[in-house]
Write a protein that holds these residues in place. Sequence first.
Motif, PDB file in Angstrom:
ATOM      1  N   MET A   1      49.478  39.612  28.330  1.00  0.00           N
ATOM      2  CA  MET A   1      49.539  41.038  28.045  1.00  0.00           C
ATOM      3  C   MET A   1      49.714  41.813  29.349  1.00  0.00           C
ATOM      4  O   MET A   1      49.322  41.388  30.413  1.00  0.00           O
ATOM      5  N   MET A   2      50.294  42.993  29.266  1.00  0.00           N
ATOM      6  CA  MET A   2      50.603  43.806  30.435  1.00  0.00           C
ATOM      7  C   MET A   2      49.352  44.208  31.200  1.00  0.00           C
ATOM      8  O   MET A   2      49.358  44.230  32.416  1.00  0.00           O
ATOM      9  N   TYR A   3      48.263  44.498  30.499  1.00  0.00           N
ATOM     10  CA  TYR A   3      47.041  44.915  31.191  1.00  0.00           C
ATOM     11  C   TYR A   3      46.553  43.827  32.135  1.00  0.00           C
ATOM     12  O   TYR A   3      46.087  44.119  33.233  1.00  0.00           O
ATOM     13  N   ASP A   4      46.640  42.582  31.711  1.00  0.00           N
ATOM     14  CA  ASP A   4      46.205  41.475  32.562  1.00  0.00           C
ATOM     15  C   ASP A   4      47.005  41.439  33.855  1.00  0.00           C
ATOM     16  O   ASP A   4      46.448  41.249  34.938  1.00  0.00           O
ATOM     17  N   GLU A   5      48.302  41.608  33.746  1.00  0.00           N
ATOM     18  CA  GLU A   5      49.171  41.599  34.928  1.00  0.00           C
ATOM     19  C   GLU A   5      48.824  42.761  35.855  1.00  0.00           C
ATOM     20  O   GLU A   5      48.741  42.590  37.070  1.00  0.00           O
ATOM     21  N   LEU A   6      48.590  43.930  35.297  1.00  0.00           N
ATOM     22  CA  LEU A   6      48.241  45.103  36.094  1.00  0.00           C
ATOM     23  C   LEU A   6      46.900  44.897  36.794  1.00  0.00           C
ATOM     24  O   LEU A   6      46.749  45.199  37.982  1.00  0.00           O
ATOM     25  N   ARG A   7      45.926  44.346  36.081  1.00  0.00           N
ATOM     26  CA  ARG A   7      44.621  44.065  36.700  1.00  0.00           C
ATOM     27  C   ARG A   7      44.781  43.076  37.860  1.00  0.00           C
ATOM     28  O   ARG A   7      44.169  43.244  38.919  1.00  0.00           O
ATOM     29  N   LYS A   8      45.587  42.054  37.667  1.00  0.00           N
ATOM     30  CA  LYS A   8      45.826  41.074  38.732  1.00  0.00           C
ATOM     31  C   LYS A   8      46.432  41.732  39.963  1.00  0.00           C
ATOM     32  O   LYS A   8      46.055  41.434  41.091  1.00  0.00           O
ATOM     33  N   ARG A   9      47.373  42.626  39.730  1.00  0.00           N
ATOM     34  CA  ARG A   9      48.023  43.318  40.849  1.00  0.00           C
ATOM     35  C   ARG A   9      47.030  44.198  41.620  1.00  0.00           C
ATOM     36  O   ARG A   9      47.066  44.254  42.832  1.00  0.00           O
ATOM     37  N   VAL A  10      46.174  44.885  40.880  1.00  0.00           N
ATOM     38  CA  VAL A  10      45.166  45.729  41.536  1.00  0.00           C
ATOM     39  C   VAL A  10      44.219  44.857  42.349  1.00  0.00           C
ATOM     40  O   VAL A  10      43.868  45.187  43.490  1.00  0.00           O
ATOM     41  N   LEU A  11      43.794  43.737  41.791  1.00  0.00           N
ATOM     42  CA  LEU A  11      42.914  42.820  42.531  1.00  0.00           C
ATOM     43  C   LEU A  11      43.603  42.281  43.781  1.00  0.00           C
ATOM     44  O   LEU A  11      42.978  42.191  44.846  1.00  0.00           O
ATOM     45  N   LEU A  12      44.881  41.927  43.676  1.00  0.00           N
ATOM     46  CA  LEU A  12      45.618  41.465  44.860  1.00  0.00           C
ATOM     47  C   LEU A  12      45.668  42.548  45.929  1.00  0.00           C
ATOM     48  O   LEU A  12      45.508  42.269  47.116  1.00  0.00           O
ATOM     49  N   LYS A  13      45.902  43.776  45.484  1.00  0.00           N
ATOM     50  CA  LYS A  13      45.974  44.909  46.419  1.00  0.00           C
ATOM     51  C   LYS A  13      44.646  45.106  47.152  1.00  0.00           C
ATOM     52  O   LYS A  13      44.616  45.378  48.343  1.00  0.00           O
ATOM     53  N   THR A  14      43.533  44.947  46.431  1.00  0.00           N
ATOM     54  CA  THR A  14      42.220  45.168  47.045  1.00  0.00           C
ATOM     55  C   THR A  14      41.742  43.961  47.824  1.00  0.00           C
ATOM     56  O   THR A  14      40.797  44.059  48.600  1.00  0.00           O
ATOM     57  N   GLY A  15      42.366  42.798  47.594  1.00  0.00           N
ATOM     58  CA  GLY A  15      41.959  41.588  48.299  1.00  0.00           C
ATOM     59  C   GLY A  15      40.768  40.885  47.659  1.00  0.00           C
ATOM     60  O   GLY A  15      40.191  39.986  48.262  1.00  0.00           O
ATOM     61  N   LEU A  16      40.423  41.266  46.444  1.00  0.00           N
ATOM     62  CA  LEU A  16      39.288  40.646  45.760  1.00  0.00           C
ATOM     63  C   LEU A  16      39.766  39.457  44.926  1.00  0.00           C
ATOM     64  O   LEU A  16      40.796  39.528  44.254  1.00  0.00           O
ATOM     65  N   ASP A  17      39.006  38.357  44.968  1.00  0.00           N
ATOM     66  CA  ASP A  17      39.329  37.200  44.125  1.00  0.00           C
ATOM     67  C   ASP A  17      38.840  37.419  42.696  1.00  0.00           C
ATOM     68  O   ASP A  17      39.475  36.999  41.742  1.00  0.00           O
ATOM     69  N   HIS A  18      37.694  38.022  42.574  1.00  0.00           N
ATOM     70  CA  HIS A  18      37.135  38.394  41.280  1.00  0.00           C
ATOM     71  C   HIS A  18      36.482  39.752  41.449  1.00  0.00           C
ATOM     72  O   HIS A  18      36.281  40.221  42.563  1.00  0.00           O
TER      73      HIS A  18
END
Length: 184
Positions: A1-18
């Motif tokens: 789902m699109m929300y999952d992809e967006l959440r992953k991108r935000v996490l990558l941007k912040t540098g957080l693994d979880h």
Amino acid sequence: MMYDELRKRVLLKTGLDHITSRDCEQIANGINQSLNRHISVTTLKRVFGFAKKQHSFSKYTLAILMDYANADGLILPDSKPALSANPRPRNKQIRSFITETEAYTEAFNGQLSLNPKQLVLEALETLQKQKLEFLPLAERGRCVGMVYAKDLVYFLGCDDQMYGTLYHKFNFDLDTAIAILCRS
């Protein structure tokens, strides 16, 4: 789902693994600093599943998260499709997209939107009259993507021999124009 992809991108941007619910305040501050836009901590908690989501997220919330995640031209590895089933544009400045397989958001609540079959000229006129930078694309009451005015202006101005003169480009539908932008 699109929300999952967006959440992953935000996490990558912040540098957080979880992420934990405490991290949402840090992300909200990061968005405010980098984009000078506000998103509440509670909204972020809903996005990441730490608070109950009663409605679909607003186009404002989704656009802020997309802008934040893509602020550095972030492109995810091709292991999974990115925000749409269309190939991601090589030009990292293109932000418009249309999904092909699933709705971008569940419910749409009658907000102002464009249809992917509308002409580029109609879309630019609507965006200009409303003084908007972008609008969601909706089909059958479901949001299926976003179109940005600057992407359409780029489409009209890009010099190419294949798609004809400016007059012809005005008469392309949004679906076709975005597909061409994503290939360029």
